[in-house]
Structures are given as C-alpha cells and as structure tokens.
Design a protein around this motif. Structure first.
Motif, mmCIF file in Angstrom:
data_model
loop_
_atom_site.group_PDB
_atom_site.id
_atom_site.type_symbol
_atom_site.label_atom_id
_atom_site.label_comp_id
_atom_site.label_asym_id
_atom_site.label_seq_id
_atom_site.Cartn_x
_atom_site.Cartn_y
_atom_site.Cartn_z
ATOM 1 N N ARG A 1 1.077 -0.961 -0.020
ATOM 2 C CA ARG A 1 -0.053 0.073 0.096
ATOM 3 C C ARG A 1 0.669 0.992 -0.096
ATOM 4 O O ARG A 1 0.521 2.194 -0.584
ATOM 5 C CB ARG A 1 -0.867 0.089 1.010
ATOM 6 N N ARG B 1 -14.474 5.132 11.493
ATOM 7 C CA ARG B 1 -14.296 4.148 10.440
ATOM 8 C C ARG B 1 -14.691 4.428 9.003
ATOM 9 O O ARG B 1 -13.458 3.681 8.407
ATOM 10 C CB ARG B 1 -14.853 3.376 10.974
ATOM 11 N N ASP B 2 -15.100 4.806 8.886
ATOM 12 C CA ASP B 2 -15.823 4.954 7.333
ATOM 13 C C ASP B 2 -14.953 6.407 6.685
ATOM 14 O O ASP B 2 -14.260 5.949 5.792
ATOM 15 C CB ASP B 2 -16.743 5.489 7.773
ATOM 16 N N ARG B 3 -14.248 7.294 7.491
ATOM 17 C CA ARG B 3 -13.489 7.727 7.005
ATOM 18 C C ARG B 3 -11.758 7.392 6.576
ATOM 19 O O ARG B 3 -11.065 7.888 6.270
ATOM 20 C CB ARG B 3 -13.317 8.377 7.168
ATOM 21 N N MET B 4 -11.463 5.955 7.170
ATOM 22 C CA MET B 4 -10.036 5.621 6.602
ATOM 23 C C MET B 4 -10.044 3.780 5.873
ATOM 24 O O MET B 4 -10.886 3.041 6.095
ATOM 25 C CB MET B 4 -9.705 4.844 8.469
ATOM 26 N N GLU B 5 -8.845 3.976 5.897
ATOM 27 C CA GLU B 5 -8.740 3.100 4.630
ATOM 28 C C GLU B 5 -7.866 1.784 5.578
ATOM 29 O O GLU B 5 -6.581 1.743 6.413
ATOM 30 C CB GLU B 5 -7.515 3.150 3.396
ATOM 31 N N HIS C 1 1.247 4.334 -3.277
ATOM 32 C CA HIS C 1 0.828 5.943 -2.766
ATOM 33 C C HIS C 1 1.995 6.143 -3.080
ATOM 34 O O HIS C 1 1.940 8.030 -3.596
ATOM 35 C CB HIS C 1 0.996 5.913 -1.229
ATOM 36 N N LEU D 1 -4.436 6.157 6.834
ATOM 37 C CA LEU D 1 -4.827 4.898 6.915
ATOM 38 C C LEU D 1 -5.392 3.873 7.914
ATOM 39 O O LEU D 1 -4.642 4.944 9.379
ATOM 40 C CB LEU D 1 -3.334 4.172 6.572
ATOM 41 N N CYS D 2 -5.313 3.333 8.601
ATOM 42 C CA CYS D 2 -5.457 2.813 9.889
ATOM 43 C C CYS D 2 -4.910 0.641 10.138
ATOM 44 O O CYS D 2 -5.602 -0.318 9.527
ATOM 45 C CB CYS D 2 -7.288 2.514 9.826
ATOM 46 N N PRO E 1 -4.399 10.251 1.742
ATOM 47 C CA PRO E 1 -4.852 9.361 2.502
ATOM 48 C C PRO E 1 -4.975 8.991 3.692
ATOM 49 O O PRO E 1 -4.100 10.162 4.471
ATOM 50 C CB PRO E 1 -4.626 7.943 1.910
ATOM 51 N N ILE F 1 -6.284 -1.728 6.923
ATOM 52 C CA ILE F 1 -5.036 -2.214 6.578
ATOM 53 C C ILE F 1 -5.410 -3.611 8.081
ATOM 54 O O ILE F 1 -4.743 -2.451 9.187
ATOM 55 C CB ILE F 1 -3.763 -2.015 6.055
#
Length: 799
Positions: free
Chosen positions: A342, A492-496, A346, A361-362, A359, A498
């Motif tokens: 990932r 949580r909806d705003r994070m990707e 980027h 990332l979580c 971005p 991993i």
C-alpha cells in the motif's frame, strides 16, 4: 469737610487728598494690605499723606496696567480712602507701606499739582452702613455669599484658611461685602464694578453671581485635577513598571522595544497566508496598546507565537523512489506485505501526479506486531517528518480541537501541536491507539477527529484556540488500533483499514535473527562477535515460551537471555559461542507452553477445537460439552457473552431438530442435562465465531463419536443448520498453524479470503469451506452418526 461713617466711628474726610494710582489692584474698604510704592508721583503722594495729620490718601485703579505715568484720565473716578498704618523705606528707595481701607470716595475734580496726583473727593454714598437684620433679602444674600465664599476658599489654594470662618462673625453687611470683594481673585475691571456698586444689596447680588460662576469653574478644575492626578498616578505606576521591565531586559541583554520590533518583523516576513497575517497584525496592534505586564498581553503574545511557529507552507522534499522505499521498508520490517504494498502504491502515484490528497490509513492488529514502528518507517520511506500522538484515554474534545482562548492555560489541540513539532505541512502523522478514545461530559474526541480525518474537510480544519483555517490535506494520517470495535462507525468509514494479523513462527525467527537479538545483544554489552543465537534456540523460545501474535513478549524473553549471559560474563563464566536449544531451558527456566500431544480418541468425545479472534490475535478455543442424566436443563459456563450463549442455544435447537438423522431419540432432551463449558473461565468470551464449534462438541457428546483431533472450526450456526461467515480468518488461520492444527473448517462465505493468506499458511493448512452443519459433521467427527433405523430420516433443512 465731609465724613465717612464706619462701625468703629466716623472719619473726617479732607476736601483734598493726595492720590496713588494702583496697577492691577483694586483696594476695598476695611482691607489691610501691604504695598510697594516706587513711582515718583506715588512716592510724592505718600510723602504728603504721611506729613498730614490725618495720614489719609486716595487709592484709585488704573485703566491700563502698562501706563507708567498715569494722569487723571488714566484712572477711575471711584476709589478707596486709605489710612497709613506703617511705612518703611527700602534700600533701593522703594517705600513699603501698610494701608487700611477707610471708605469709598468719588473724585469731584482733579487739582493741579506738579509731580503728583491730587483730587477733591466726596464720600461715595451718604450712608454705607446697614443695620443688622434690617432687610430680609439682604440678610439672605449675605448668608448665601458667606456660604459660597467658604466653599470658594476651600477650593482655592490662595485663600487663607482662617479667613472664611471670621466672615461668619461679621454682622455689618457693608463690611462683609467689602471684605469678600477684596479677597476674591478676580480681574480688576470686575472688582472695580463691585467697588462702584451703589448699594450694599447690589454689591451682594453681584458677589453671589460672581461666586456662583467661580465655584462652577473651580469644581470643574477640581474634577480635572483629580482626573489628572489619577492619570498621573497611573502613568507613574506604568512608568515605574516599564522602567523595571527595561531593567530586566537590560539584564537579559534585550533592549526595550526590541521584542516588538522582532514580532513585527516576524509577522511581516513570516511565511503566513493572507488571513493568518491579517489576524496576526490585528493582534499585534492590540498588544502594543497593552501594558506588557498585563495578563491579556501574555495571552496575545502566546497566540502570536503559535501563529508564527506553525508551518503554513513549508514542505518536506519527498523521496519518490519506489525501489529505495521498498529497501527501507524491508530493512526495518519483516513480513507485513500488504502494508508495504500500500505504501509503495502511494509513492508510485505521487511520483506521477506530484500531489495526492492525503489518505488515511488505519493499521489494525494485535499488540506487538509493529504498528507504531511501521508508521515511523513509512515516514522514512517517503522522506517526510514523523509525528506521533497517543490518543489512548483521551476523553476531552479540546484535546483534538484545542481550548478557547478565554480559558486560563488554553493551548491548541494535539493535531496543531504535532504540526508545530513537525515543522512541515506534509508529515506522516501517527494517531496511536485510536480505538481507545474515551467520551464523557467533556465531549466526544472521536467526533472531533471526523474533521481531521475527512479528506473533504481537513483542508479547512479549524482549531478552537487558533480560530484560523489550517490545511491538513497534505498530511498522511496513519491510525493504529487493536480492534475496529472500539472505533466509532463514522470515523471508521473515513479510514482505509489494513489488517496486521500477526507473525508466523518462521517470520518470528527471521525477526529474532535480524532485529531482536542484535539489538538486545548490543544493549547488554555482549558484542557483535561474542555470542550468536541459534535458529533452533530461537524456535524453542517462540514455541515454548510465548503465545502471542506479535513479538513483544518474545523480545522480553530474548532480553532475559541477554541479561543472563551478561551476568555470567561478569561472574567470570565462559560464554558459549552460540546459544543452542539445550541452553534455553537453563537460561529461561521450564517452558510454560509445551507442544500439543496427540489425544486419545476416547478423550475427544464432547470436545471440539474452535478458532477465536481477540485483540491480541487469533486463539484456539476449546469447547467441552458433557451430557448427564437429567431433566433437560442446559448450563453454560466459562464467562460467555450474550452472543455465545445464543450460539449455544441455537446449536442445541438444531440438534433436537435433527435428532433422527443423528441417531438420537426425538425426546432425548427431556432425559438428559447438557453442560456447555469453555475453559479459561476468567477470560470474557463473546462473538459470532463458535456456533459450529459448540454444535460439533454437542453432537459428539450426544452420539459418543469423537471429534477429529487436528481439526479447528470457525463459523456461526443458524436454527436451520446454515453456516454463516465470520471475521478474523487471517488471525485465526495463523493461530491454527501456530498451535499445530492441520485442517480448518470455515464458512463457504469466507472462501475468497483464503487466497489472501500468506503462502506459508495456505501450504501448512487444509481449508474446508462448508455451507451446512451436515458438511461440518462430515469433517469434524471421526465418522458420521447413523440415523435411527426405526424411523425414516428427517428431511434436511432447506439450504
């Protein structure tokens, strides 16, 4: 010869009197004043009066003060007859004479005389004295004049303090009027009008008017004086404090005013956007008007320091080399392929477009898998600054958005504090432990993070302290969490997301050899060439002394080995050149975890191996079921949550519905008690993952068929026997491989996740996707139950 009447007796007035012209002075009757006489004409008149028997002379005021040799036309026609009380000659020829006013007189005509003024006079009024209390209006005017003069004397510094009280005792109103008129500090023309008043009533009325005016002027002057004195006191205090401040500045080597100049230059030359510079200039203008020691001045100064210290446009020069970034990530971390891919994606995109919306990332995984250190490695790979903010236990919204400046000790939130530390607008910003945010009456910090982590909003992020829009769109936010359950759904909806499921044993061996042992060896002073750690020894530590998804406990055990070796060297013992498996037990003691031993098939009745997900990674979950004679009671033990209790009841109901197919009597549940237990009861257990495991253990206990030893199960059951997909397949698979399991039964809905598992996991495990419980029983039990021969099998539940 005329007569002037006085309260102390009549005074005979000669027909002709020597005259003295007075400059800037009007002499009134009953006054006793000293005068300096120096002009020749005045000296000649004084000499003539001194030689006469009466000792009287006429005092008249000049029209013009600057006239040195006044004639008859230069003086007023009404004056005061005065008696010489005392006369002395001064060394310069000037005469000092004390005169007492006798009464008013009018000049009938001037007589010729060489070198002096001489006039024929007559009394100004026929009778000047009024009897006490003979006129009520005059008495009222007299009292009013006395009262006003007392206030006038109190306000005027040039009036003697003992004069006003004596006027109260004066009963002769004419004398009173003359005394007050003589002591008023007025211009000569106004005093001359008072002297020429025809009657005592007119004089008192004029005095009342003049005193009213003078009192108003004096009151205004007193008010202005008080204001000036107050301002002067304040100015003196401020001057004193400023002098102290200057002295302090001199001691510190800072010139007074230099600080303001430096601030102004910093605002003008600083790399600020227009709206920030305008706000800073406005605050600096306010600061200049304040006392430097005022509390508000300190607040404004701190605010300006924050505006100037924040990076508004400074950026790090990014390293957009994919190969270099790959080497850096591989050199700092072993495994974690998905995260590395990932980041490399980027960097590849940035190398093409040069600007990419930051971005979010979580990294979600158990403790010890390297989430925090991975954030630092990401920053190094990108060539950016790294900032870490720990959010564990944060419960106040102001910790994110900052405090209002109205509060004492207000500061910006942690986001802007981190940006200030980074010094750039595009750092890698690590939000550590985002799943451990708390909330109470202070607000919800998780909701405050929504603006920070939303790419559509963070370009205009507003901190409560700064009250200026700040651009966070270039920041690469990386959040870490042990579990997604603690993160609010909107956040949580705003994070990707991993996931980092944990390390395999082979990966842990590489981590020990490349990272943990060299670091602990150097930390404990063993030296690079002193002692090596063998692979078998590392494997023994991993398998027998740790049970974790990460490497934190493994690092502690490696540290123990290094400490023991360091102690032996200090005590003089010879160190082995290589730590082997046989040395591990001597250094660490008996292992707490032993390798699993094969179970007797008879011991597998009523037992099933489940797979569970926890915040610390995947775990093997043993489910035990015992069936004893009874009346149909069901007991659930092992600190089960509501979801697992529901799963147990669903498994029992399904078994009752399939009794004939399973070879059970239809009413078996009325003659037995069922006890479902999950060991390690002190640990709370919940979640939709153990439904089919409970069902297998229950069927095994009811039918007496042992469960397969090397099979682990995960999945949820419905009342109709369907197997529903569950989460955490990656973590559960790693745990299965770590615990010696060879076959994993999982829901058919989770089959696509098998392809994303590490090669070592897919090679070491056999995955069996299932749709129904009938398929589960085929794999999980050593053989399938025989249907009840007396009855036809019940049809399978619709799938």
């Amino acid at each position: 010869m005329a007569t002037i009447l006085r309260t102390d007796g009549p005074v005979e007035l000669p027909d002709e009197l020597p005259t003295v012209a007075l400059r800037d002075l009007v002499f009134f009757p009953y006054m006793v004043l000293p005068l300096l006489i120096g002009r020749p004409a005045s000296l000649a008149a004084l000499e003539r009066a001194d030689d006469s028997d009466e000792g009287l002379l006429l005092l008249v005021a000049q029209h013009e003060v600057g006239c040195e040799s006044p004639t008859a036309s230069d003086v007023h026609a009404v004056g005061t007859v005065a008696r010489i009380v005392q006369a002395n000659t001064l060394p310069d020829g000037t005469r000092r004479v004390v005169l007492e006013g006798v009464g008013r007189a009018r000049v009938r005509h001037w007589t010729a005389a060489e070198g002096e003024l001489r006039a024929e006079v007559e009394p100004f009024v026929e009778r000047e004295h009024a009897a006490p209390d003979d006129d009520t209006e005059i008495e009222a005017l007299a009292r009013s004049v006395v009262r006003q003069f007392q206030e006038y004397a109190a306000l005027h510094e040039r009036i003697a303090d003992d004069l006003a009280p004596t006027l109260v005792e004066v009963r002769d109103r004419v004398r009173l009027a003359h005394l007050v008129s003589g002591h008023l500090l007025l211009d000569p023309p106004e005093k001359q009008e008072l002297l020429e008043a025809a009657a005592v009533g007119d004089q008192l009325l004029a005095l009342q008017t003049l005193l009213t005016r003078e009192l108003e002027i004096l009151r205004i002057e007193e008010k202005l004086d008080q204001q000036i004195r107050s301002q002067m006191d304040s100015d003196r205090r401020q001057f004193y404090l400023n002098e102290q401040l200057k002295a302090i500045h001199r001691e510190l080597g800072v010139e007074a005013g230099e600080e303001w100049v430096e601030l102004e230059q910093a605002v003008e030359s600083g790399d600020l956007p227009d709206h920030a510079r305008e706000r800073a200039q406005r605050e600096l203008k306010r600061l200049r008007k304040l006392n430097p020691v005022a509390p508000e001045a300190a607040v404004i100064r701190t605010y300006l320091d924050w505006i100037l210290a924040l990076p508004w446009s400074a950026r790090s020069a990014e390293a957009l080399d994919v190969d270099r970034a790959s080497e850096l990530l591989d050199g700092a971390h072993h495994g974690l392929g998905e995260v590395k891919d990932r980041i490399l994606d980027h960097i590849a995109v940035l190398s093409g477009v040069r600007q990419l919306e930051g971005p979010i990332l979580c990294l979600v995984g158990p403790p010890g898998v390297g989430k925090t250190s991975l954030g630092r490695s990401i920053a190094a790979a990108l060539g950016r600054e790294f900032v870490r903010v720990s959010l564990g236990g944060v419960r106040d919204e102001a910790e994110i958005r900052g405090h209002r400046r109205t509060y004492v000790g207000a500061l910006p939130g942690r986001v802007l504090q981190g940006m200030r530390r980074s010094g750039t607008t595009n750092p890698v910003f690590l939000l550590d432990e985002v799943d451990k945010l708390a909330r109470d009456f202070h607000g919800d910090p998780g909701a405050a993070l929504l603006e920070v982590l939303d790419p559509e909003q963070n370009a205009t992020f507003t901190d409560h302290y700064l009250e200026l829009e700040y651009d966070l769109s270039d920041v690469l936010f990386v959040a870490t969490a042990n579990t997604l359950a603690g993160i609010p759904e909107p956040l949580r909806d705003r994070m990707e997301v991993i996931r980092l499921p944990g390390y395999l044993d082979t990966e842990k061996r590489v981590i020990v050899e490349r990272f943990l042992w060299p670091r602990q060896r150097d930390r404990h002073g063993l030296g690079a060439d002193t002692v090596e750690l063998g692979g078998d020894a590392a494997g023994a530590v991993i398998s027998r002394y740790t049970r974790e998804a990460g490497v934190r406990e493994l690092d502690r055990q490696i540290s123990r080995i290094a400490r023991k070796l360091a102690r032996r060297r200090v005590e003089g013992d010879a160190l082995p050149p290589r730590v082997e498996m046989e040395h591990v037990t001597a250094l660490l003691g008996p292992p707490p975890y032993l390798p699993p031993e094969p179970d007797d098939s008879r011991d597998r009745v009523g037992l099933a191996n489940g797979l569970a997900w926890t915040a610390a990674g995947g775990e093997i979950l043993d489910v035990e079921v015992a069936v004893v004679p009874g009346s149909g009671e069901v007991r659930l033990t092992g600190t089960l949550g509501d979801v697992m209790k529901e799963s147990a009841m669903a498994a029992l109901t399904w078994a009752r519905s399939r009794a004939r197919v399973l070879g059970l009597e239809p009413d078996f549940h009325t003659r037995v008690d069922v006890h479902v237990h999950i060991p390690e009861g002190a640990t709370p257990k919940d979640g939709p993952s153990a439904g089919i495991t409970m069902a297998v253990a229950l069927i095994s206990a009811l039918t007496g068929i042992p469960s397969a030893e090397a099979v682990a199960l995960t999945g949820e059951i419905t009342l109709r026997g369907r197997v529903l997909p569950v989460g955490g397949i990656r973590e559960k698979s790693v745990a299965a491989l770590r615990n010696g399991v060879r076959q994993v039964v999982l829901p058919h809905g989770n089959e696509p996740e098998i392809e994303r598992l590490p090669d070592e996991v897919r090679d070491g495990l056999r995955f069996v996707p299932v749709r129904t419980m009938d398929e589960v029983i085929e794999v999980a039990l050593t053989h399938r139950p025989h249907p009840n021969a007396s009855d036809a099998p019940l049809p399978l539940s619709p799938q």
